[in-house]
Design a protein around this motif. Structure first.
Motif, short mmCIF file in Angstrom:
data_model
loop_
_atom_site.label_atom_id
_atom_site.label_comp_id
_atom_site.label_asym_id
_atom_site.label_seq_id
_atom_site.Cartn_x
_atom_site.Cartn_y
_atom_site.Cartn_z
N THR A 220 0.82 -1.21 0.00
CA THR A 220 0.00 0.00 0.00
C THR A 220 0.86 1.26 0.00
N ALA A 221 1.98 1.22 0.74
CA ALA A 221 2.84 2.40 0.85
C ALA A 221 3.73 2.61 -0.36
N GLN A 222 4.00 1.55 -1.12
CA GLN A 222 5.01 1.62 -2.18
C GLN A 222 4.71 2.62 -3.30
N PRO A 223 3.49 2.69 -3.85
CA PRO A 223 3.29 3.59 -4.98
C PRO A 223 3.63 5.05 -4.69
N ALA A 224 3.22 5.53 -3.52
CA ALA A 224 3.53 6.93 -3.19
C ALA A 224 5.03 7.12 -3.01
N TRP A 225 5.69 6.13 -2.41
CA TRP A 225 7.15 6.23 -2.25
C TRP A 225 7.83 6.22 -3.62
N GLY A 226 7.42 5.33 -4.50
CA GLY A 226 8.04 5.25 -5.82
C GLY A 226 7.83 6.49 -6.65
N ARG B 105 12.58 1.55 -19.72
CA ARG B 105 12.75 2.21 -18.42
C ARG B 105 12.71 1.18 -17.29
N ARG B 106 13.44 1.50 -16.25
CA ARG B 106 13.54 0.59 -15.11
C ARG B 106 12.43 0.92 -14.12
N MET B 107 11.69 -0.13 -13.72
CA MET B 107 10.57 0.03 -12.81
C MET B 107 10.80 -0.81 -11.56
N PRO B 108 10.35 -0.34 -10.41
CA PRO B 108 10.52 -1.14 -9.19
C PRO B 108 9.70 -2.42 -9.25
N HIS B 109 10.16 -3.42 -8.49
CA HIS B 109 9.40 -4.67 -8.42
C HIS B 109 8.11 -4.47 -7.64
N GLY B 110 8.12 -3.61 -6.66
CA GLY B 110 6.99 -3.39 -5.78
C GLY B 110 7.43 -3.51 -4.34
N ALA C 279 15.92 2.84 -2.81
CA ALA C 279 16.32 3.89 -3.75
C ALA C 279 15.65 3.73 -5.10
N THR C 280 15.43 2.50 -5.52
CA THR C 280 14.82 2.25 -6.82
C THR C 280 13.30 2.23 -6.76
N GLY C 281 12.74 2.64 -5.62
CA GLY C 281 11.30 2.84 -5.54
C GLY C 281 10.50 1.71 -4.94
N ASN C 282 11.19 0.68 -4.43
CA ASN C 282 10.49 -0.43 -3.81
C ASN C 282 10.20 -0.13 -2.34
N ALA C 283 9.22 -0.81 -1.78
CA ALA C 283 9.09 -0.93 -0.33
C ALA C 283 9.80 -2.22 0.08
#
Length: 489
Positions: free
Chosen positions: A61-67, A144-149, A173-177
């Protein structure tokens, strides 16, 4: 350690796990002890499968806003975290010494390297995240590089801070939780410390979850659908189980496992320098390092001189409680490790190896040991030792050294000592190893360099530098056209 201003004051974390707040665990509490004395150090919350499920859901739930957060703000968090570690260095070092049995210089090194990993993570935020691909007129084609989640991190006891944060920092740093399970023997150095540092640095709640737990928690992480990747550091045996379970659930995996590493000393080396490298590679942190020099391969012309010098070091290195005085070796992590190591030494001697020094222990303090006349087939030649044993095999030719060093299913590190760079490079090019060090021993790692093993020492993943992008992101192909095409049907 009970100072009201201390970062790790027990009133904050005792009997709890971390989800952005310090909360009770549903698995109860876990008591952990100081290996040098057997005294209780503290209690942490013990996470069960239900705790893992809740943590994974909260992290997702927190990951999208962090990414999606501003890259400058994220980079600032990592820099503040590095500053928190530096500002509490003495306090944190004391915990590492007491919890892991490390000597103070090892604790200092671990804290410095943890800071370096955080600075590297901050630097990732301004690095390119993709590539502009060739495309037809009127459109853009982008990789483009995307976080795993959500990334699950499972770390060991020997270098708990570094071997946790080297995955946690780049994953964030790469946008994951991150959902992190530290070893229950070192829950502070490998878990609570990291949670407190990021808490002080302003990491948003829910992005990092720290759950000390037993096998149940690790299995739950490998099975839960909200966790997309597992980064595991530990033994090959446990790594096989982790890999099997995570693979069954089609998760990305990064496995950094144990290894049988060789330090080769050629006959043109300086015996004093060679002996110093042997002792450091075999005895540092009581040999409890995946990169430790588990095979000491000495060319016959220099073997006696090197062995003589290593023996002098082994007999003089002080062993004891790192908190109680100036010692070179502290305790092994637990009594089970002592018994396993001693069985390897005794079985090897029974098979024909010669015990020249050590081979004895008091409580969890194992004396620096030298075994000579070691041959393939002996346990000390074949198995990872994870204790302070220099296992010496003598060879005649460079080709024989290559064969001896290559006789393993998995190798993290190789060291070759010789002033003849051509000879050393010839050998290095022919021994499979995750990293190779010419004119150095095997225990080396830097935050910006790719680190990992081959064969049963890992599944090909690497930590550090640009390798972190490969581990903690996945490629996405994206095309952008000025207008949608008119397809014929």
């Amino acid at each position: 350690m009970t100072d009201a201003n201390a970062l790790l004051r027990p009133a904050v974390w005792q009997d709890r796990i971390f989800n952005g707040d310090w909360i009770a665990a549903h698995g109860g509490v876990h008591t952990f002890t100081e290996p040098a004395t057997g005294e209780q150090l503290g209690r942490v919350g013990l996470a069960n499968a239900g705790d893992v499920a809740r943590a994974a859901s909260q992290a997702r739930t927190a990951q999208p806003a962090w990414g999606a957060s501003d890259y400058k703000e994220r980079a600032a968090i990592f820099r503040r975290a590095a500053a928190v570690i530096a500002g509490h260095h003495d306090e944190l070092a004391t915990w590492i010494v007491r919890e892991t049995g490390a000597i103070r210089p090892k604790a200092d090194l671990e804290l410095r390297e943890a800071g370096a990993h955080l600075q590297e993570a901050a630097a990732m935020l301004t690095q390119p995240k993709g590539q502009l691909l060739a495309s037809a007129a009127g459109q853009m084609s982008i990789a483009r590089r995307m976080p795993h989640g959500v990334v699950g991190v499972i770390s060991p006891f020997n270098f708990p801070l570094i071997l946790s944060i080297r995955s946690i920092a780049p994953a964030l740093a790469t946008g994951n939780a991150v959902v992190h399970k530290p070893d229950l023997q070192t829950p502070i150095s490998g878990g609570v410390l990291i949670a407190r540092v990021f808490e002080a640095a302003g990491l948003p709640k829910g992005v990092l979850q720290v759950l000390p737990g037993a096998a149940e928690a690790g299995q739950a992480m490998c099975s839960h659908p909200d966790i997309a990747m597992i980064a595991f550091t530990g033994s090959t045996a446990v790594g096989r189980s982790i890999g099997e379970l995570a693979g069954r659930n089609l998760k990305k995996m990064s496995l950094e496992l144990g290894g049988k590493n060789s330090l080769i000393v050629l006959d043109d080396a300086d015996p004093d320098i060679a002996a110093a490298n042997v002792a450091w590679g075999a005895y540092l942190h009581q040999g409890q390092i995946c990169m430790a020099a588990g095979r000491i391969l000495l060319q016959r012309g220099i073997a006696d001189a090197v062995i003589e010098r290593v023996l002098a070091k082994a007999r003089s290195l002080p062993v004891g409680d790192p908190m109680g005085g100036q010692v070179a070796l502290g305790p092994l992590i637990n009594a089970r490790q002592v018994q396993r190591l001693h069985a390897i030494v005794e079985d090897s001697v029974a098979a024909g190896a010669t015990l020249l020094a050590g081979g004895s222990y008091e409580r969890q303090f194992y004396r620096p040991t030298v075994l000579a006349n070691v041959r393939p087939g002996m346990r000390c030649f074949e198995e990872e030792l994870f204790g302070p044993v220099a296992s010496v095999t003598v060879f005649d030719t460079d080709q024989e050294a290559i064969a001896l060093a290559s006789a393993t299913t998995g190798c993290l590190a190789l060291g070759v000592i010789s002033p003849s760079l051509a000879r050393a490079m010839f050998i290095a090019d022919r021994v499979p190893a995750g990293h190779v060090h010419i004119n150095d021993q095997t225990v080396l790692a830097e935050a910006h360099a790719p680190f990992g093993g081959c064969g049963t020492s890992g599944n090909g993943g690497r930590h550090g530098g640009t390798s972190d992008w490969d581990e903690f992101t996945q490629w996405q192909w994206m095309t952008v056209k000025t207008e949608a095409p008119r397809y014929p049907f």
